[in-house]
Design a protein around this motif. Structure first.
Motif, mmCIF file in Angstrom:
data_model
loop_
_atom_site.group_PDB
_atom_site.id
_atom_site.type_symbol
_atom_site.label_atom_id
_atom_site.label_comp_id
_atom_site.label_asym_id
_atom_site.label_seq_id
_atom_site.Cartn_x
_atom_site.Cartn_y
_atom_site.Cartn_z
ATOM 1 N N MET A 1 2.680 -1.062 3.019
ATOM 2 C CA MET A 1 2.379 -0.275 1.848
ATOM 3 C C MET A 1 0.954 0.279 1.981
ATOM 4 S SD MET A 1 2.168 -1.422 -2.173
ATOM 5 C CE MET A 1 3.912 -1.457 -2.476
ATOM 6 N N VAL A 3 -2.399 1.359 0.311
ATOM 7 C CA VAL A 3 -3.159 1.033 -0.897
ATOM 8 C C VAL A 3 -4.476 1.783 -0.856
ATOM 9 C CG1 VAL A 3 -4.254 -0.828 -2.202
ATOM 10 C CG2 VAL A 3 -2.122 -1.274 -0.953
ATOM 11 N N ARG A 4 -4.815 2.426 -1.963
ATOM 12 C CA ARG A 4 -6.103 3.112 -2.086
ATOM 13 C C ARG A 4 -6.984 2.316 -3.037
ATOM 14 N NH1 ARG A 4 -8.478 7.548 -1.057
ATOM 15 N NH2 ARG A 4 -6.614 8.657 -0.367
ATOM 16 N N GLN A 10 -8.310 4.167 2.042
ATOM 17 C CA GLN A 10 -6.978 3.576 2.071
ATOM 18 C C GLN A 10 -6.875 2.485 3.131
ATOM 19 O OE1 GLN A 10 -4.916 7.346 2.838
ATOM 20 N NE2 GLN A 10 -3.744 6.953 0.978
ATOM 21 N N GLU A 12 -3.611 -0.117 4.938
ATOM 22 C CA GLU A 12 -2.187 -0.424 5.010
ATOM 23 C C GLU A 12 -2.040 -1.936 4.925
ATOM 24 O OE1 GLU A 12 1.803 0.696 7.505
ATOM 25 O OE2 GLU A 12 -0.143 1.337 8.266
ATOM 26 N N ASP A 15 3.812 -6.138 3.258
ATOM 27 C CA ASP A 15 4.395 -6.591 1.996
ATOM 28 C C ASP A 15 4.221 -8.091 1.769
ATOM 29 O OD1 ASP A 15 5.156 -4.014 1.416
ATOM 30 O OD2 ASP A 15 7.223 -4.282 2.086
ATOM 31 N N GLU A 64 -2.329 10.039 3.806
ATOM 32 C CA GLU A 64 -1.085 9.355 3.465
ATOM 33 C C GLU A 64 -0.994 9.200 1.947
ATOM 34 O OE1 GLU A 64 1.203 8.436 5.726
ATOM 35 O OE2 GLU A 64 -0.078 9.284 7.285
ATOM 36 N N PRO A 65 0.213 9.334 1.377
ATOM 37 C CA PRO A 65 0.338 9.082 -0.055
ATOM 38 C C PRO A 65 0.153 7.588 -0.346
ATOM 39 C CG PRO A 65 2.471 9.639 0.921
ATOM 40 C CD PRO A 65 1.449 9.771 1.997
ATOM 41 N N SER A 66 -0.657 7.288 -1.337
ATOM 42 C CA SER A 66 -0.913 5.894 -1.717
ATOM 43 C C SER A 66 0.208 5.403 -2.616
ATOM 44 C CB SER A 66 -2.249 5.780 -2.449
ATOM 45 O OG SER A 66 -3.302 6.222 -1.639
ATOM 46 N N GLU A 67 0.770 4.262 -2.263
ATOM 47 C CA GLU A 67 1.822 3.669 -3.075
ATOM 48 C C GLU A 67 1.243 2.794 -4.181
ATOM 49 O OE1 GLU A 67 5.258 2.494 -0.246
ATOM 50 O OE2 GLU A 67 3.426 2.642 0.963
ATOM 51 N N LEU A 68 -0.015 2.409 -4.011
ATOM 52 C CA LEU A 68 -0.702 1.578 -4.988
ATOM 53 C C LEU A 68 -2.152 2.015 -5.030
ATOM 54 C CD1 LEU A 68 -0.728 -0.931 -6.854
ATOM 55 C CD2 LEU A 68 -1.157 -2.298 -4.812
#
Length: 92
Positions: A1, A3-4, A10, A12, A15, A64-68
């Motif tokens: 995932m 995370v920013r 960011q 990575e 999980d 990268e798009p941050s998922e969190l």
């Protein structure tokens, strides 16, 4: 995932690390509910430090798009409250 951390960049995170991070997230929520500013500061710092320690930094030019998204280390209680979901800052 991905995370920013606001204002930093960011990382990575695998999980499998979220179980540990959720413990700190729960502690942070309790301190926020009790208005414990000192505890909030300490736990927010510990949470962000764990994310930095466990995560693999992405290059500064990575988009990268941050998922969190996590707050900056100097975020206020009110700023963090605005970022909360039903699960806290970290889902799960």
């Amino acid at each position: 995932m991905i995370v920013r951390i606001m204002g930093e960049g960011q990382v990575e995170l695998a999980d499998g690390h979220f179980i540990e991070l959720n413990k700190l997230d729960d502690e942070l929520l309790a301190e926020m509910e009790n208005g414990d500013e000192e505890g909030f500061r300490r736990t927010l710092g510990a949470l962000l430090e764990e994310v930095r320690r466990l995560g693999q930094p992405l290059p500064d030019d990575a988009l990268e798009p941050s998922e969190l998204i996590l707050p900056a280390p100097d975020a206020t209680l009110d700023e963090v409250r605005e970022m909360l979901s039903d699960d806290g800052l970290i889902p799960g």
